[in-house]
Design an enzyme around this catalytic site. Structure first.
Site, PDB file in Angstrom:
ATOM      1  CE  LYS A   1     -28.848-115.821 -51.023  1.00  0.00           C
ATOM      2  NZ  LYS A   1     -29.055-117.027 -50.489  1.00  0.00           N
TER       3      LYS A   1
ATOM      4  CE  LYS B   1     -36.518-119.981 -50.033  1.00  0.00           C
ATOM      5  NZ  LYS B   1     -35.255-120.649 -49.422  1.00  0.00           N
TER       6      LYS B   1
ATOM      7  CE  LYS C   1     -29.639-120.589 -43.769  1.00  0.00           C
ATOM      8  NZ  LYS C   1     -30.317-121.812 -44.205  1.00  0.00           N
TER       9      LYS C   1
END
Ligand code: TYM
Length: 334
Positions: free
Chosen positions: A197, A200, A115
């Site tokens: 992966k 969202k 992130k």
């Protein structure tokens, strides 16, 4: 705390539209514990602000996530369903746990590394200490099991380390929890880059199937899914990541095993197979979508569930926090 009853806790961030990865890896499995465990399922809005959110979108998604929990079969009479920011004990215990978590431990978290690479302009302290808030969520309820997808296992392991460290200094404070993964579906991969992966926050909508996508969209996305240059429907995640991911999804939604799926599509091409995966996914999600729309339309009901859930959760959270504060030597005069 619960007179011998075991506890299940988990959470989902209202930070984007939820995907079939969230559904198969986590939400679908929450219900499994409703019968025999005391269960707490939380919409973790405080985690979501580690990345900038548009306030109106965060508010809307918080309602949507609660409605989706209920649409996935979580009955609020049997499960404590609530919103994290409505129970202030989470943030308070997180501060305390920060003082029992090492800088080096947090630096090793792969999600933090990912992130911070993606949001290089906003590597805030919350992004770094995110796992201690997650540990606080879990430990407040003396949790035994945490149903999650594989990407959250590292955070649950850190939560165990924090609990053990705290218990060593202040014995018998926290139950040490365990992550539980679904047998099938613990890591659903992206449809366009099957080594990654399904997420969202992916910017490519074709990589992701959302729980609320309509039937045509679902079928179209599966038709476009990246596979390989062969034509054999065979489960081999390293060699054939795209096809193997589709086999996993098909098997999750139909209840058929991997072997049954391989047999069913032996000698048939990818075209047929992709269509079948799309149809199975759309069929399985249709009743969830119908219930979701009904729940979402009843805002007053959702708000009353939010209040009820927060009150229930607070009763337990307050108890643990009071015990922790006492052990630490905080003066409690009433
Ligand atoms: P979040 O919101 O990213 O994801 C919610 C749950 O969905 C699972 N998941 C997946 N499973 C399989 N395949 C995928 N592609 C996939 N994508 C997501 C995640 O593993 C997760 O179980 N930090 C957590 C939220 C959280 C939490 C907690 C979870 C906060 N506090 C306490 C458990 C206990 C998160 O960001 O999940």
């Amino acid at each position: 705390m619960f007179k011998g009853q075991k506890v299940s806790f988990s959470g989902v961030q209202p930070s984007g539209n939820l995907t079939i990865g969230n559904y198969l890896g986590a939400i679908r499995n929450f219900k499994e514990y409703s019968e025999q465990y005391k269960t707490f399922y939380c919409v973790v809005d405080e985690h979501a602000i580690t990345v900038r959110q548009v306030p109106a979108d965060l508010r809307r998604r918080t309602y949507e996530t609660l409605a989706l929990y209920m649409a996935c079969g979580l009955d609020p009479e049997r499960n404590t369903l609530y919103v994290q920011s409505m129970v202030h004990e989470h943030a308070e215990l997180a501060w305390i746990l920060n003082c029992f978590t090492m800088f080096g431990e947090l630096s090793r978290m792969t999600q933090f590394k990912d992130k911070s690479a993606r949001h290089a302009d906003n590597i805030n302290a919350g992004l770094f200490t995110y796992p201690t808030l997650m540990a606080a969520d879990i430990l407040l309820y003396q949790t035994d099991v945490v149903p999650v997808g594989v990407d959250q296992v590292q955070h649950v392991e850190l939560c165990r380390d924090i609990a053990n460290r705290f218990n060593q200094i202040h014995p018998d404070t926290f139950t040490v929890p365990e992550a539980v993964l679904p047998k099938n579906g613990k890591k659903i991969m992206s449809l366009s880059e099957p080594e990654k992966k399904m997420s969202k926050s992916d910017e490519n909508p074709n990589a992701v199937v959302y729980i609320l996508d309509d039937r045509d969209t679902i079928i179209r996305k599966f038709k476009r899914a990246v596979t390989d240059s062969e034509s054999e429907v065979r489960f081999a995640p390293d060699e054939k990541p795209g096809v193997s991911n589709l086999i996993t999804i098909y098997s999750c939604f139909t209840g058929k095993t991997i072997e049954e799926t391989e047999r069913e599509f032996a000698g048939r091409g990818y075209g047929d197979f992709k269509l079948a995966v799309g149809e199975a996914t759309a069929d399985a999600l249709a009743p969830v979508q119908t219930r979701y729309r009904e729940f979402l339309a009843d805002r007053a009901m959702l708000e009353s569930q939010m209040k009820k859930g927060a009150m229930e959760a607070t009763c337990y959270a307050r108890d643990t926090l009071a015990r922790v504060k006492k052990k630490l030597g905080f003066v409690q005069v009433r």
